[in-house]
Design a protein around this motif. Structure first.
Motif, short mmCIF file in Angstrom:
data_model
loop_
_atom_site.label_atom_id
_atom_site.label_comp_id
_atom_site.label_asym_id
_atom_site.label_seq_id
_atom_site.Cartn_x
_atom_site.Cartn_y
_atom_site.Cartn_z
N MET B 40 59.33 23.26 66.91
CA MET B 40 59.32 24.37 68.74
C MET B 40 57.57 23.57 68.89
O MET B 40 56.51 23.62 68.09
CB MET B 40 58.66 25.87 67.75
CG MET B 40 60.51 26.30 67.85
SD MET B 40 59.70 27.86 67.32
CE MET B 40 61.33 29.00 67.04
N ASN B 41 58.01 23.87 70.21
CA ASN B 41 56.03 23.44 71.00
C ASN B 41 56.25 24.90 71.48
O ASN B 41 56.84 26.44 71.00
CB ASN B 41 56.73 23.00 71.93
CG ASN B 41 57.08 22.64 72.89
OD1 ASN B 41 58.02 24.09 73.13
ND2 ASN B 41 57.97 22.26 73.99
N ALA B 42 54.90 25.26 71.76
CA ALA B 42 54.31 26.19 72.53
C ALA B 42 55.62 26.86 73.28
O ALA B 42 55.36 28.19 73.15
CB ALA B 42 52.92 26.06 72.87
N GLU B 43 56.34 26.51 73.96
CA GLU B 43 57.14 26.71 74.84
C GLU B 43 57.94 27.44 74.39
O GLU B 43 58.54 28.68 74.65
CB GLU B 43 57.44 25.78 75.89
CG GLU B 43 58.36 27.06 77.28
CD GLU B 43 59.12 25.39 78.31
OE1 GLU B 43 58.42 24.12 78.01
OE2 GLU B 43 59.68 25.78 78.55
N SER B 44 59.10 26.51 73.52
CA SER B 44 59.88 27.15 72.64
C SER B 44 59.66 27.95 71.96
O SER B 44 60.74 29.11 71.64
CB SER B 44 60.50 25.55 71.72
OG SER B 44 59.57 25.24 71.23
N LEU B 45 58.43 28.39 71.17
CA LEU B 45 58.27 29.25 70.13
C LEU B 45 58.19 30.68 71.07
O LEU B 45 58.38 31.78 70.52
CB LEU B 45 56.32 29.55 69.30
CG LEU B 45 56.11 30.33 69.05
CD1 LEU B 45 56.95 30.70 67.90
CD2 LEU B 45 54.82 29.98 68.57
N GLN B 62 63.56 15.09 73.70
CA GLN B 62 62.52 15.73 74.52
C GLN B 62 63.01 16.73 75.57
O GLN B 62 62.34 16.13 76.57
CB GLN B 62 61.95 14.09 74.83
CG GLN B 62 61.07 12.96 74.02
CD GLN B 62 60.21 13.66 73.46
OE1 GLN B 62 58.85 14.08 74.43
NE2 GLN B 62 59.85 13.93 71.65
N MET B 63 63.49 17.57 74.87
CA MET B 63 63.55 18.48 75.59
C MET B 63 63.48 19.89 74.97
O MET B 63 63.75 20.07 73.55
CB MET B 63 64.73 18.75 76.57
CG MET B 63 66.06 18.29 75.72
SD MET B 63 67.50 18.23 76.95
CE MET B 63 67.81 19.83 76.91
N LEU B 64 63.30 21.26 75.57
CA LEU B 64 63.84 22.40 74.67
C LEU B 64 64.90 22.48 74.78
O LEU B 64 65.83 23.03 75.85
CB LEU B 64 63.17 23.53 76.59
CG LEU B 64 62.63 25.13 75.53
CD1 LEU B 64 61.12 25.26 75.24
CD2 LEU B 64 62.74 26.16 76.51
N TRP B 65 65.19 23.65 73.66
CA TRP B 65 66.69 23.85 73.47
C TRP B 65 66.69 24.55 73.35
O TRP B 65 65.95 25.30 72.60
CB TRP B 65 67.42 22.68 73.35
CG TRP B 65 67.12 22.39 71.27
CD1 TRP B 65 66.76 21.78 71.46
CD2 TRP B 65 67.77 22.80 70.28
NE1 TRP B 65 66.48 21.52 69.94
CE2 TRP B 65 67.22 21.95 69.22
CE3 TRP B 65 69.02 23.10 70.36
CZ2 TRP B 65 68.11 22.34 68.50
CZ3 TRP B 65 69.63 23.39 69.04
CH2 TRP B 65 68.94 23.14 68.12
N LYS B 66 68.08 25.51 73.85
CA LYS B 66 68.52 27.23 72.88
C LYS B 66 69.35 26.26 72.38
O LYS B 66 70.33 26.22 72.39
CB LYS B 66 68.97 28.08 74.11
CG LYS B 66 68.92 29.48 73.46
CD LYS B 66 69.94 30.17 74.66
CE LYS B 66 70.24 32.08 73.65
NZ LYS B 66 70.94 32.51 74.48
N LYS B 67 69.00 26.96 70.77
CA LYS B 67 70.21 27.20 69.57
C LYS B 67 71.45 27.58 70.47
O LYS B 67 71.49 29.04 70.84
CB LYS B 67 69.54 27.27 68.09
CG LYS B 67 70.31 27.08 67.51
CD LYS B 67 70.97 26.44 67.09
CE LYS B 67 72.22 26.74 65.66
NZ LYS B 67 73.17 25.60 66.01
#
Lengths: 121, 121
Positions: B40-45, B62-67
């Motif tokens: 997790m990065n800060a945004e995904s957290l 290199q992207m945010l993802w919702k599992k």
């Protein structure tokens, strides 16, 4: 190997990251609780498999260490699992004492509350 | 904060690594089994805490993802734990289907045998 081969192969080909490390999640072999998470390089992984006791790579001290070498709180390896893409390990272990250096049974002794505080379990 | 403060504080101050990531170990809230390990990065957290569903940072894409965004196999957050030095999280989750993209219940579906072969559980 292709990504698909890595998921289905019966060959253990651990994939270390750019720092030469792989994440190892240590769980209590009996109860299943997560005790600690640490990192292994190829040498500490080999030492763990050869000796049957968890060895890690300390990123802060830049050295190999046997968990419990000074405290006696060793982790005896019962079973090792690897994930689909072979870049993470689960070690099912028997802990000889508290797994955490704070003397807590597990390093995960605090939960994060919705308002961003930590609460001891 | 000193190392000792980090271990005892009731303030959540996650420590991201040099890549801005923290390791998240997802375990089944009911049975305790390790389902998957991701970053997790800060945004995904923040997204995980806000929405109650696990979000990660994909290092390969290199992207945010919702599992579970495409598969529907989301992980609902029941409880989040942090370790002694606040550089690793355990997410106790309820999985809506297989946690692994291979459709296995857990990503850790193979054990490492003493002779270095992988055996499906």
């Amino acid at each position: 190997m292709t990504e698909s081969d890595i998921e289905t192969t019966n060959r253990f080909e651990p994939r270390f990251d750019v720092s030469g490390l792989i994440t190892a999640v240590c769980v209590d072999a009996a109860g299943g609780e997560v005790l600690m998470v640490a990192h292994m390089n190829a040498e500490s992984l080999a030492m763990t498999r050869e000796t049957g006791f968890a060895h890690f790579w300390s990123r802060s001290r830049q050295m190999l260490w046997k968990k419990g070498e000074s405290s006696g709180h060793v982790l005896r390896l019962v079973e090792m699992l690897v994930d689909c893409d072979q870049d993470c390990l689960v070690l099912r272990v028997e802990a000889n004492g508290p797994a955490c250096h704070t003397n807590a049974r597990t390093c995960f002794y605090r939960k994060v509350t919705p308002d961003g505080l930590l609460q001891r379990g």
